[in-house]
Design an enzyme around this catalytic site. Structure first.
Site, PDB file in Angstrom:
ATOM      1  CD  GLU A 103       4.901 -52.327 -10.215  1.00 23.27           C
ATOM      2  OE1 GLU A 103       4.547 -53.323 -10.873  1.00 23.27           O
ATOM      3  OE2 GLU A 103       6.096 -51.994 -10.049  1.00 23.27           O
ATOM      4  CG  HIS A 172       1.630 -63.739  -8.998  1.00 26.39           C
ATOM      5  ND1 HIS A 172       2.987 -63.873  -8.805  1.00 26.39           N
ATOM      6  CD2 HIS A 172       1.482 -63.299 -10.276  1.00 26.39           C
ATOM      7  CE1 HIS A 172       3.623 -63.539  -9.914  1.00 26.39           C
ATOM      8  NE2 HIS A 172       2.732 -63.185 -10.817  1.00 26.39           N
TER       9      HIS A 172
END
Length: 368
Positions: A103, A172
């Site tokens: 990322e 998540h």
């Protein structure tokens, strides 16, 4: 309008991968009417938020050759939630591609591209996956224009699926909005319905400033009857989506539906509750919100993130400072509890509910 859980949100096929299968509990809702339909265009149809986002990306890619889309699994797979499905096939791997699982590298690459005239749209895949890129976003994306005295802008759109209520595990289901809203230099947007998802994403991509575009995962399957393309209220503006006179409920992203349901339930008890969809979290629309709070004299804000240090704390403080003489009661927060996001079996006890909202409203002294 109902939603068929367990189907692909773009194509309505029955093929679902392992991660999207966990989202079968996502709610199918009818979106509040925020859209302004164009004068002419396709006949209205039932559109999910996922399809609206996909359409916005497709139109942005078609209209501007400098727009690029990349991130983990956004190419061949079309994204975990299928938001980018079909874009690689249509526009080619030079404009839509899969990045490495890094990322920080995704954001660093986007910075370099934006400095050289491109408009990158990157996906972080899940909320907590953005944390390895935190330093790049906070230290460079947010500060480049100021650091260069306006000479260098970074028109980067960072898409982050966020929040819970999909049966997902930790990493998540985070609500990380307070990290981004406390960082000057970032515009932070979160739609609550398909029409806004399309319109706000198009506007974000066209912006010359960096935008953190937070997509509520539990609303990906929400359906709304509309014609795409569609234009809604502009970014940086909140919207009153239900009129009321007794109290104001402020919400954004996944909790807008909770606020509307709470207003309906409150009406059964004789309360006239106004609901505002904030839409843009930073910059904050003081004008719209303060006008409502001064009218009703009471307000509560709803969000999934933990209460302590959450976005609602800033909103409550800001509104109190600006509207104290008009208030009949303290501004309340109805939020997630101050614990790490729980396992799927326990998340229903963590999330704000209509019952918790009504309990909060009942805590006020209504004689004042």
């Amino acid at each position: 309008m109902s939603v068929e859980t367990g189907t692909d949100p773009v194509t309505d096929s029955t093929e679902v991968n392992d991660e999207t299968a966990t989202a079968a509990s996502a709610k199918g809702d009818t979106a509040p009417g925020t859209a302004r339909a164009p004068d002419a265009g396709p006949a209205p149809s039932s559109v999910t938020m996922t399809k609206a986002l996909n359409h916005a990306l497709r139109d942005s890619l078609a209209d501007d050759d400098t727009v690029l889309v990349f991130g983990e699994d956004v190419g061949r797979l079309g994204g975990v939630f299928r938001v980018t499905e079909g874009l690689r096939a249509e526009f080619g791997s030079n404009r839509v591609w899969d990045s490495p699982l890094a990322e920080s590298g995704i954001i660093g690459t986007a910075i370099g591209m934006a400095m050289n005239g491109m408009r990158p749209v990157v996906e972080m895949q899940f909320d907590a996956y953005a944390y390895p890129a935190f330093e790049q976003i906070v230290s460079h994306v947010a500060k480049m224009r100021n650091r260069t005295k306006g000479r260098v802008s970074l028109p980067i759109t960072i898409r982050i699926p966020y929040a819970g209520d999909i049966g997902g595990v930790e990493h998540h289901s985070d609500s990380s909005e307070a990290y981004w809203t406390s960082t000057p230099g970032l515009t932070v947007i979160t739609p609550s319905n398909p029409a806004d998802a399309y319109s706000l994403l198009r506007e974000s991509i066209a912006s010359d400033d960096p935008v953190v575009f937070m997509e509520p995962k539990s609303r990906y399957w929400m359906k709304e009857t509309l014609s795409l393309p569609v234009s809604t209220a502009p970014m940086n503006r909140a919207q009153v989506i239900r009129e009321g006179t007794d109290a104001t409920l402020l919400a954004y992203g996944p909790t807008v539906r909770t606020a509307l349901d709470s207003a309906e339930a409150g009406a059964e008890h004789g309360l006239s509750i106004e609901v505002i969809d904030l839409r843009t979290l930073s910059p904050f629309d003081d004008e719209t919100v303060s006008e409502s709070v001064r009218k009703t004299s009471r307000a509560a804000i709803i969000h999934e993130a933990a209460q302590f240090g959450g976005y609602g704390a800033e909103v409550a403080a800001r509104l109190t400072e600006r509207n104290f003489p008009y208030l009949s009661a303290p501004i309340l927060r109805v939020a997630g509890f101050d614990v790490p996001y729980p396992s799927p079996k326990l998340e229903e006890f963590y999330l704000p509910t209509v019952e918790r909202v009504l309990d909060a409203l009942e805590s006020w002294d209504w004689e004042l």
